[in-house]
Motif scaffolding. Structure first.
Motif, PDB file in Angstrom:
ATOM      1  N   GLY A   1       0.967  11.461  -5.129  1.00  0.00           N
ATOM      2  CA  GLY A   1       1.449  10.254  -5.770  1.00  0.00           C
ATOM      3  C   GLY A   1       0.966  10.302  -7.211  1.00  0.00           C
ATOM      4  N   TYR A   2       1.336   9.329  -7.984  1.00  0.00           N
ATOM      5  CA  TYR A   2       0.967   9.372  -9.392  1.00  0.00           C
ATOM      6  C   TYR A   2      -0.548   9.275  -9.561  1.00  0.00           C
ATOM      7  N   THR A   3      -1.127   8.342  -8.802  1.00  0.00           N
ATOM      8  CA  THR A   3      -2.582   8.163  -8.879  1.00  0.00           C
ATOM      9  C   THR A   3      -3.298   9.425  -8.450  1.00  0.00           C
ATOM     10  N   GLY A   4      -2.813   9.991  -7.365  1.00  0.00           N
ATOM     11  CA  GLY A   4      -3.445  11.175  -6.813  1.00  0.00           C
ATOM     12  C   GLY A   4      -3.438  12.332  -7.796  1.00  0.00           C
ATOM     13  N   ARG A   5      -2.350  12.484  -8.522  1.00  0.00           N
ATOM     14  CA  ARG A   5      -2.222  13.589  -9.451  1.00  0.00           C
ATOM     15  C   ARG A   5      -3.321  13.511 -10.528  1.00  0.00           C
ATOM     16  N   ILE A   6      -3.549  12.296 -11.005  1.00  0.00           N
ATOM     17  CA  ILE A   6      -4.565  12.098 -12.041  1.00  0.00           C
ATOM     18  C   ILE A   6      -5.960  12.422 -11.503  1.00  0.00           C
ATOM     19  N   LEU A   7      -6.164  12.070 -10.253  1.00  0.00           N
ATOM     20  CA  LEU A   7      -7.516  12.185  -9.704  1.00  0.00           C
ATOM     21  C   LEU A   7      -7.855  13.551  -9.152  1.00  0.00           C
ATOM     22  N   MET A   8      -6.824  14.369  -9.034  1.00  0.00           N
ATOM     23  CA  MET A   8      -7.018  15.679  -8.414  1.00  0.00           C
ATOM     24  C   MET A   8      -8.168  16.456  -9.056  1.00  0.00           C
ATOM     25  N   LYS A   9      -8.191  16.419 -10.400  1.00  0.00           N
ATOM     26  CA  LYS A   9      -9.203  17.234 -11.081  1.00  0.00           C
ATOM     27  C   LYS A   9     -10.622  16.704 -10.847  1.00  0.00           C
ATOM     28  N   PHE A  10     -10.757  15.406 -10.542  1.00  0.00           N
ATOM     29  CA  PHE A  10     -12.094  14.838 -10.300  1.00  0.00           C
ATOM     30  C   PHE A  10     -12.605  15.141  -8.900  1.00  0.00           C
ATOM     31  N   LEU A  11     -11.661  15.205  -7.973  1.00  0.00           N
ATOM     32  CA  LEU A  11     -12.075  15.307  -6.579  1.00  0.00           C
ATOM     33  C   LEU A  11     -11.851  16.698  -5.989  1.00  0.00           C
ATOM     34  N   SER A  12     -11.540  17.649  -6.816  1.00  0.00           N
ATOM     35  CA  SER A  12     -11.195  18.952  -6.257  1.00  0.00           C
ATOM     36  C   SER A  12     -12.417  19.775  -5.855  1.00  0.00           C
ATOM     37  N   GLY A  13     -13.625  19.279  -6.122  1.00  0.00           N
ATOM     38  CA  GLY A  13     -14.828  19.988  -5.684  1.00  0.00           C
ATOM     39  C   GLY A  13     -15.050  19.797  -4.187  1.00  0.00           C
ATOM     40  N   GLY A  14     -16.160  20.310  -3.698  1.00  0.00           N
ATOM     41  CA  GLY A  14     -16.433  20.241  -2.268  1.00  0.00           C
ATOM     42  C   GLY A  14     -16.604  18.827  -1.753  1.00  0.00           C
ATOM     43  N   ALA A  15     -17.055  17.911  -2.629  1.00  0.00           N
ATOM     44  CA  ALA A  15     -17.317  16.538  -2.179  1.00  0.00           C
ATOM     45  C   ALA A  15     -16.042  15.704  -2.070  1.00  0.00           C
ATOM     46  N   GLY A  16     -14.942  16.216  -2.599  1.00  0.00           N
ATOM     47  CA  GLY A  16     -13.694  15.438  -2.640  1.00  0.00           C
ATOM     48  C   GLY A  16     -13.260  14.876  -1.304  1.00  0.00           C
ATOM     49  N   PRO A  17     -13.037  15.749  -0.277  1.00  0.00           N
ATOM     50  CA  PRO A  17     -12.597  15.214   1.022  1.00  0.00           C
ATOM     51  C   PRO A  17     -13.611  14.237   1.618  1.00  0.00           C
ATOM     52  N   ALA A  18     -14.890  14.532   1.422  1.00  0.00           N
ATOM     53  CA  ALA A  18     -15.926  13.637   1.968  1.00  0.00           C
ATOM     54  C   ALA A  18     -15.836  12.258   1.306  1.00  0.00           C
ATOM     55  N   ILE A  19     -15.594  12.246  -0.007  1.00  0.00           N
ATOM     56  CA  ILE A  19     -15.486  10.968  -0.717  1.00  0.00           C
ATOM     57  C   ILE A  19     -14.284  10.171  -0.217  1.00  0.00           C
ATOM     58  N   THR A  20     -13.143  10.847  -0.065  1.00  0.00           N
ATOM     59  CA  THR A  20     -11.945  10.122   0.368  1.00  0.00           C
ATOM     60  C   THR A  20     -12.076   9.656   1.820  1.00  0.00           C
TER      61      THR A  20
ATOM     62  N   PHE B   1       0.822  -1.211   0.000  1.00  0.00           N
ATOM     63  CA  PHE B   1       0.000   0.000   0.000  1.00  0.00           C
ATOM     64  C   PHE B   1       0.862   1.269   0.000  1.00  0.00           C
ATOM     65  N   ALA B   2       1.950   1.232   0.769  1.00  0.00           N
ATOM     66  CA  ALA B   2       2.741   2.455   0.958  1.00  0.00           C
ATOM     67  C   ALA B   2       3.706   2.710  -0.198  1.00  0.00           C
ATOM     68  N   LEU B   3       4.243   1.651  -0.787  1.00  0.00           N
ATOM     69  CA  LEU B   3       5.336   1.846  -1.742  1.00  0.00           C
ATOM     70  C   LEU B   3       5.078   1.234  -3.122  1.00  0.00           C
ATOM     71  N   VAL B   4       4.541   0.037  -3.172  1.00  0.00           N
ATOM     72  CA  VAL B   4       4.501  -0.699  -4.440  1.00  0.00           C
ATOM     73  C   VAL B   4       3.325  -0.270  -5.317  1.00  0.00           C
ATOM     74  N   HIS B   5       2.186  -0.006  -4.669  1.00  0.00           N
ATOM     75  CA  HIS B   5       0.958   0.256  -5.411  1.00  0.00           C
ATOM     76  C   HIS B   5       1.132   1.387  -6.434  1.00  0.00           C
ATOM     77  N   ASP B   6       1.713   2.492  -5.979  1.00  0.00           N
ATOM     78  CA  ASP B   6       1.848   3.639  -6.881  1.00  0.00           C
ATOM     79  C   ASP B   6       2.746   3.316  -8.071  1.00  0.00           C
ATOM     80  N   ALA B   7       3.783   2.529  -7.819  1.00  0.00           N
ATOM     81  CA  ALA B   7       4.684   2.153  -8.921  1.00  0.00           C
ATOM     82  C   ALA B   7       3.933   1.305  -9.951  1.00  0.00           C
ATOM     83  N   LEU B   8       3.099   0.391  -9.469  1.00  0.00           N
ATOM     84  CA  LEU B   8       2.321  -0.449 -10.380  1.00  0.00           C
ATOM     85  C   LEU B   8       1.320   0.395 -11.174  1.00  0.00           C
ATOM     86  N   VAL B   9       0.687   1.336 -10.464  1.00  0.00           N
ATOM     87  CA  VAL B   9      -0.285   2.216 -11.125  1.00  0.00           C
ATOM     88  C   VAL B   9       0.416   3.027 -12.215  1.00  0.00           C
TER      89      VAL B   9
END
Lengths: 242, 263
Positions: B220-239, B169-177
């Motif tokens: 992280g790499y995944t996070g960067r891609i998702l930033m634009k989807f979750l940057s609205g008000g619901a983002g923190p609530a979803i995560t 979870f901490a190290l490998v997942h992002d590399a695979l993504v």
């Protein structure tokens, strides 16, 4: 007191208990003996509900054992290697057990005195010796005056004096009418204490019945030799105790 | 359920006492207090201090939570068996063990970090979110650690599996993504990336912090891609909701296994 029918237990494809039928009579001391890895501890843990049988039924005092665990009110258990949280003290363990049972332990004072545990009431278990922890386990198993006591190698960790005292305790408890199941490697211990015997080998009960009857059948007074003869397959199966 | 809660109430106090008296727990709290204090006091840029603190929380809280839950599970196994020789349901023992470990680890993290933040006058919505995410990560990884341990009878295998899972979870997942997204760069990747984030609680926490603290540095790499989807008000609530799911699901899976486990 305990009725077991068709009890089977498998671990990872290996059958440990291969269809055990037993009746452990009320008010007696029953010794459970057998070679290493014959399923003695597994059998005891099945009775306690700690190990879930693959097949078969177990009744304690007529009550089918169930996941809710109500039948455990009838049982005191003394494990082979007792272990308590290192940071808890004996007085906290007593309070916890009283909360779980929703009543005050009736024999608390008497047992504290008998096992000489008063000086250790406030000491964390992490600071107690192995022998003292064994005494605590015996104390805890008797705290609620259960009609059935299951002891798995109870004297293994005790010094000779404590061992004698513990045997005397089992005798006196039996004299009060308690049913005691004693799993032991020490044949002389079983010989001294038990009136009934269950002999397990390779997951089967090769004998269950009275010690006197076993001796009479085999014409052998020495229990160790009688057991050896049973194990060698030279004897008939025992009858169920009445 | 009613029976479970009744039994839980009887047990939780003593389970919690037993865990809270562990001496190293104090050190864990002091570690977070000292690190937070040092970052805020000696760092020139508060945003960078928050980013460093977030990175530490994302790495250390899951690791300590999963390993301590696993180690404690095995160490307490004989006592668990003793408890289950009492008239007590297995679900209550499971719930009490999870609650006491979560209380001890989450509470210590919270106390240490909160004390330093308060002392430095750095309590604002972003740092409060950091505290909440840290606690949720703790709840989740304690549940994961217990669920992994209950699946392995062998102590070393169980602790090893817990550690490997944290590493993943901490190290490998992002590399695979990263590798997967690189391989499929010609295709629309937003939906798969959302799924990939959801299957890693640390990624979820990272994105949640990112949104709250506005820190692109720790993406992280995944996070960067998702930033634009979750940057609205619901983002923190979803995560944060995702982290709740990552707590309840392993808790439930572990409980199911525990109810059938031989002791």
């Amino acid at each position: 007191m305990i009725e077991i029918q068709g009890l089977r237990k498998s671990y990872a494809g290996r059958e440990i208990l291969k269809g055990i039928d037993l009746r452990i009579p009320r008010g007696r001391i029953t010794g459970v003996v057998g070679p290493n890895a014959c399923g003695k501890t597994t059998l005891m843990k099945c009775i306690l509900g700690l190990v879930l049988p693959s097949a078969g039924t177990i009744r304690v005092d007529g009550r089918l054992i169930d996941p809710a665990g109500g039948f455990r009110r009838l049982i005191g258990y003394l494990p082979q290697t007792p272990s308590f949280p290192a940071n808890l003290a004996l007085q906290e363990l007593i309070a916890l057990l009283e909360r779980l049972r929703e009543r005050e332990a009736p024999r608390k004072r008497e047992l504290l005195e008998r096992f000489r545990l008063q000086p250790f009431l406030k000491q964390p278990f992490g600071q107690l010796s192995g022998g003292t922890r064994q005494k605590v386990a015996a104390f805890a198993s008797l705290l609620f005056d259960p009609p059935l006591l299951i002891c798995d190698e109870p004297t293994a960790g005790l010094d000779p004096v404590s061992r004698v005292q513990f045997k005397d305790l089992l005798r006196s408890l039996n004299a009060e009418g308690k049913t005691i199941v004693l799993v032991s490697h020490f044949m002389n211990e079983v010989d001294q204490l038990a009136s009934e015997l269950v002999f397990l080998a390779e997951g089967r009960a090769l004998y269950s019945g009275s010690l006197a009857e076993l001796r009479a059948r085999l014409g052998e007074n020495d229990l160790e030799r009688a057991i050896a003869e049973l194990f060698a397959g030279e004897s008939p199966r025992g009858t169920e105790p009445s | 359920m009613k029976r479970t809660l009744q039994d839980f109430r009887k047990l939780i106090r003593y389970e919690a006492i037993s865990v809270l008296r562990a001496r190293w727990l104090g050190l864990y709290g002091v570690f977070f207090a000292a690190f937070t204090f040092a970052l805020l006091r000696f760092g020139n840029d508060p945003a960078r201090a928050a980013a460093s603190l977030s990175s530490l929380v994302l790495l250390v809280v899951p690791m300590i939570s999963i390993l301590y839950a696993s180690i404690t599970w095995y160490a307490a196994e004989p006592f668990t068996a003793l408890l289950l020789t009492q008239p007590m349901s297995r679900s209550a023992v499971w719930l009490a063990r999870w609650a006491s470990l979560s209380l001890a680890l989450g509470g210590t993290y919270l106390a240490g970090t909160l004390a330093a933040l308060a002392f430095e006058g750095a309590l604002y919505s972003g740092t409060l979110l950091l505290l909440a995410v840290g606690v949720l990560l703790c709840l989740s990884f304690v549940a994961i650690g217990m669920a992994v341990s209950v699946c392995f009878a062998d102590r070393m295998k169980g602790i090893g599996a817990a550690f490997a899972l944290w590493m993943y979870f901490a190290l490998v997942h992002d590399a695979l993504v990263f590798a997967a997204i690189h391989a499929f760069q010609d295709y629309p990747i937003e939906t798969p990336a959302l799924v990939l984030m959801a299957i890693n609680p640390i990624d979820l926490a990272r994105v949640g912090l990112l949104l709250g603290l506005d820190l692109s540095a720790m993406l992280g790499y995944t996070g960067r891609i998702l930033m634009k989807f979750l940057s609205g008000g619901a983002g923190p609530a979803i995560t944060l909701g995702g982290l709740v799911v990552w707590t309840t699901f392993p808790f439930w899976l572990g409980l199911r296994r525990f109810e059938k486990r031989d002791l």
